[in-house]
Design a protein around this motif. Sequence first.
Motif, PDB file in Angstrom:
ATOM      1  N   ARG A  77       0.740  -1.074   0.012  1.00  0.00           N
ATOM      2  CA  ARG A  77      -0.092   0.049   0.116  1.00  0.00           C
ATOM      3  C   ARG A  77       0.965   1.673  -0.581  1.00  0.00           C
ATOM      4  O   ARG A  77       0.369   2.470  -0.623  1.00  0.00           O
ATOM      5  N   ARG A  80       2.258   1.891  -3.248  1.00  0.00           N
ATOM      6  CA  ARG A  80       1.574   2.160  -4.049  1.00  0.00           C
ATOM      7  C   ARG A  80       0.925   3.678  -4.560  1.00  0.00           C
ATOM      8  O   ARG A  80       0.468   4.094  -5.194  1.00  0.00           O
ATOM      9  N   ASN A  95     -15.026   6.748 -10.386  1.00  0.00           N
ATOM     10  CA  ASN A  95     -16.628   6.239 -10.627  1.00  0.00           C
ATOM     11  C   ASN A  95     -17.628   6.826 -10.528  1.00  0.00           C
ATOM     12  O   ASN A  95     -17.900   7.917 -10.534  1.00  0.00           O
ATOM     13  N   MET A  98     -19.470   9.356  -7.909  1.00  0.00           N
ATOM     14  CA  MET A  98     -19.003  10.305  -7.345  1.00  0.00           C
ATOM     15  C   MET A  98     -18.835  11.190  -7.953  1.00  0.00           C
ATOM     16  O   MET A  98     -18.133  11.791  -9.645  1.00  0.00           O
ATOM     17  N   PHE A 106     -11.063   9.892  -2.914  1.00  0.00           N
ATOM     18  CA  PHE A 106     -10.916   8.643  -2.126  1.00  0.00           C
ATOM     19  C   PHE A 106      -9.095   8.849  -2.591  1.00  0.00           C
ATOM     20  O   PHE A 106      -8.794   8.341  -2.158  1.00  0.00           O
ATOM     21  N   ALA A 110      -6.659   7.461  -0.046  1.00  0.00           N
ATOM     22  CA  ALA A 110      -5.685   6.120   0.147  1.00  0.00           C
ATOM     23  C   ALA A 110      -4.045   6.468   0.045  1.00  0.00           C
ATOM     24  O   ALA A 110      -3.634   5.421   0.230  1.00  0.00           O
TER      25      ALA A 110
ATOM     26  N   ALA C 195      -8.650   1.863  -8.364  1.00  0.00           N
ATOM     27  CA  ALA C 195      -8.760   3.061  -6.502  1.00  0.00           C
ATOM     28  C   ALA C 195      -7.943   1.001  -5.866  1.00  0.00           C
ATOM     29  O   ALA C 195      -7.027   1.226  -5.327  1.00  0.00           O
ATOM     30  N   ARG C 196      -8.022   0.076  -7.119  1.00  0.00           N
ATOM     31  CA  ARG C 196      -7.734  -1.276  -5.903  1.00  0.00           C
ATOM     32  C   ARG C 196      -5.510  -0.734  -6.030  1.00  0.00           C
ATOM     33  O   ARG C 196      -5.126  -1.402  -5.661  1.00  0.00           O
ATOM     34  N   GLY C 199      -3.487   2.073  -3.704  1.00  0.00           N
ATOM     35  CA  GLY C 199      -3.592   1.959  -2.282  1.00  0.00           C
ATOM     36  C   GLY C 199      -4.283   2.375  -1.197  1.00  0.00           C
ATOM     37  O   GLY C 199      -3.720   2.481   0.017  1.00  0.00           O
ATOM     38  N   SER C 200      -5.392   2.230  -1.627  1.00  0.00           N
ATOM     39  CA  SER C 200      -6.502   2.463  -0.670  1.00  0.00           C
ATOM     40  C   SER C 200      -6.650   0.461   0.671  1.00  0.00           C
ATOM     41  O   SER C 200      -5.609   0.190  -0.342  1.00  0.00           O
ATOM     42  N   SER C 201      -7.214   1.009   1.778  1.00  0.00           N
ATOM     43  CA  SER C 201      -7.007  -0.875   1.901  1.00  0.00           C
ATOM     44  C   SER C 201      -8.499  -1.662   1.131  1.00  0.00           C
ATOM     45  O   SER C 201      -9.708  -0.520   0.644  1.00  0.00           O
ATOM     46  N   GLY C 204     -12.062   0.105   2.181  1.00  0.00           N
ATOM     47  CA  GLY C 204     -12.059   1.549   2.009  1.00  0.00           C
ATOM     48  C   GLY C 204     -12.466   1.320   0.349  1.00  0.00           C
ATOM     49  O   GLY C 204     -13.601   2.354   0.165  1.00  0.00           O
ATOM     50  N   ILE C 205     -12.482   0.282  -0.048  1.00  0.00           N
ATOM     51  CA  ILE C 205     -12.331   0.602  -1.515  1.00  0.00           C
ATOM     52  C   ILE C 205     -14.673  -0.225  -2.061  1.00  0.00           C
ATOM     53  O   ILE C 205     -14.912   0.725  -2.553  1.00  0.00           O
ATOM     54  N   ARG C 208     -16.295   2.851  -0.296  1.00  0.00           N
ATOM     55  CA  ARG C 208     -16.493   3.853  -1.095  1.00  0.00           C
ATOM     56  C   ARG C 208     -16.750   4.168  -2.430  1.00  0.00           C
ATOM     57  O   ARG C 208     -16.908   4.945  -3.480  1.00  0.00           O
ATOM     58  N   GLN C 209     -15.905   2.883  -2.670  1.00  0.00           N
ATOM     59  CA  GLN C 209     -16.236   2.592  -4.488  1.00  0.00           C
ATOM     60  C   GLN C 209     -17.204   1.793  -4.898  1.00  0.00           C
ATOM     61  O   GLN C 209     -17.501   1.604  -5.812  1.00  0.00           O
ATOM     62  N   VAL C 210     -17.341   0.754  -4.586  1.00  0.00           N
ATOM     63  CA  VAL C 210     -17.618  -0.292  -5.178  1.00  0.00           C
ATOM     64  C   VAL C 210     -19.368  -0.353  -4.221  1.00  0.00           C
ATOM     65  O   VAL C 210     -19.978  -0.484  -5.136  1.00  0.00           O
TER      66      VAL C 210
END
Lengths: 252, 335, 300
Positions: A77, A80, A95, A98, A106, A110, C195-196, C199-201, C204-205, C208-210
């Motif tokens: 992480r 990244r 997305n 949003m 977001f 992250a 999103a993957r 660096g998000s957990s 979190g994905i 917030r995303q799915v």
Amino acid sequence: MNTVLAADNIVKSFGAFTALHGVSFSLERGKTLGVVGESGSGKSTLGRIVMRLLNPDSGRVWLGGEDLLALDRSQLRAARRRIQLVPQDPRNALNPTMTVRQNLYFQLRAQGVPRNTWASTVERLLAQVSLPPDYLHAFPHELSGGQAQRVAISRAIANNPDVLVCDEAVSALDKSVQAQVLNTFADLQAETGVAMFFISHDLAVVEHISDDVLVLNRGRTVESGATSDVLADPQDPYTRELLAARHLAAPS
Amino acid sequence: MTDTTRRGRKTEVPDMAPAGQLPPEVPLALDATDVSVSFRSTGGRWSTVVDRVGLGFERAQVTVLLGESGSGKTVFARSITGMAPFGARVDGTAIFDDRDLLKISRRSLRTIQGDRIGMVPQDPNSSLDPMRRIGGQIIETLEQHRRVDGRDAAHARMIELLTLVHIHDPERVARCYPHEVSGGMRQRIAIAIAICCDPELIVADEPSSALDASVGVRVVQLLGDLRDRLNTAILFITHDIGIAALIANQPGDRVAVMLSGRIVELGFASQVLHNAHHPYTRALIAAEPSAAVARGHLAVVPDEVRSQRYWSELIPVEPGHGVAKPLEHAEAGVA
Amino acid sequence: MTGLASANQGAAVAIDRAPKVRFRSRPVFSRMPLRSQVALGVLLVLVIVVVLAPVLPLGNPLTGDLGSRLLPIGSVDHLLGTDSQGRDMVSRLVYATRTSLIAGLAPIIIATIIGLIIGTVAGLSGGLVNTILMRAVDILFAFPGVLLSLLLAITLGVGLGTLILALTLVWIAPVARIAETEVARIRDLDYITAARSSGSSFPGILARQVTPVTLPAVLAYSTSLVGANVAIAGGLGFIGLGVPSPQPELGSVLQEMQTALYSDPLLSLEPVIVILALSMMFPLIGDGIRQAINGRGGDS
């Protein structure tokens, strides 16, 4: 030498199909490596592996000095923050539920950017890709393809990564918009020194944007080296075929 | 420019035809006049996507409709062949064989579409039935339009068609399912279906853009070759200048540049591609990436051109070559 | 030769383009079609009424005056008449609606939450996790709902709680299926890939995303289930596995009012109208939610 991304002898199979048969490359800071090939050449698989969205069967990937494949979840992480993706399809780059602002927030969350700087950061990011701050309120479906793609670029550069992996990042765009986005990439690189791993099936685009080129055919490197050398005197019949197609379809 | 919109009066502009051109009486395969297409937008207003565009298509001639997404090129092409998108309001005329395709019944349209007007789709996967063998699909089309008598004749014609689109082992390919052949091969098969009834007009909408470059180039070349052998008019839609140059490679071929629902430049391919007058066309050509242009300095379509809302009719700059000028605002009755 | 003048006829005319960019988002409610807004309004009023039922000036729903049985609509003190035991119909209907709303909504709400979590985790994880979760869902799916309720009624006893539990178990599986399908549809799209690699957990994905993308379809689906759920709850009540009498519930009230069908048909139609209204409202609301969110660009 200032290598930011390198791979050595990457092999990847999907069942009986071998997508990559031992591919190696290295990419230096401030440079662009164009990765060319037609569908099924393995170029996208390679892109996913260097982002560790996919694990290879064997081979190694170095991001900076780190062995990317040896990192655990939390180290990954953190890594990244240094390598970011600019995806292909502008319609799906953001997305849809949003706004542009929320999409960028977001990413900033992250990437561990302090929350109190988010508001100013997103405006600066849009400015970097020549979009007015009005667009922060837009939903992705209100953007044109080129605008969406520029937002995707601004998302990728949010935290000054060392490397951008651009997977067919301009292929789905109209030519005039493509020119704009290619200019954006070039300006960013001149400004920040970001290195680009630029995957494309379009030889013209790669010829324009890349310092070095890696030509893949059915998972093997058939040619690599400085772009001008490779394209001026292609050694491999496959590269020659690609070039011929390009010249046939070039407005003379 | 005088009023030349009436079909009968088109022959009155001989200065538009370069020397050595076909005699002016040559009948058009399809003659679209004054075609507008609008859609009802969410607010209930009608928004015009194609605005009073006319084009005639001559047999054995390629007309390239060059434009980017949203220019209205596909909507125009679909509308004039009687396949306007759902919910579209189409005005104008599209005369094919003395009938107006915009007025005739669905039933009569069906006897023309796929028979006398062939379609080459962008994505061959969407036009071929994945569950049926290739040969069978071609034969079905032949039989539907009653082009053959008996199975042997149909089979022979099918093999002939596959050979015509440069498929080397037609017998084997005919027995394959679409997924068993490559994308380029599928597009060739789609072309074979499009030409199977000797159409007067072929409409090809970005036939190469879903294919790898080297494959796409060959498909486009194939189409270009076919117009001579079949004496067919081709309406070729693309966003790619290079592909336009590849298909429109004969003296009579024309390129029409579409922007915001209007044709802003029209002329013979050599004129438009090598001596473009319209700033949009010029920018499109200069936007082509190459090593010759310094990075970060690719030409971009100027904002004032992209956002220009009103374009005049075409004003001739040389015989056969016209360019639209920007207008301050919509002016009714400007000649 | 086609004259070039034929290319653009007449004067240039304005192409209607989107007006100069001004992006403002409107709240979901205002983007719903009118009928959905009305349905939502009616539901809101109903909810307020049934919540306030104990403090409203209503007759006792459980005991009636045997002297005033089957009074017609419009009677003094009994605006909607009385039933065969002389109980006030307004009161009966309000309390029946209350029970039916609880039995109709609670299982769906709980099942939606659980199903959404199972489906999303399964869809996003793929591989072994997906297989295990979705096979479990399949087993649940294959189990007949009535049999399940019967078993639960035997082991836990009859009552509203048992009913809710049984119905929840019935609805988890279909919701999870829908959620998993929705996630599978988007999991390889570019923004999820981005999103993957951001660096998000994982949570979190997921959150917030799915979920924002899959939620509209799942919500629309589960809202549409409420009607069916009310019907099943009524059916279970009919065979004695629902809410025990004399507690009013729309199904049982309907059944009781059958006796009045010949003497006063209007009276017996009252519960029908309430059931119809309830079952029409939820699909309308579900549809409205989907349309409102789609208009915002969620392409479900």
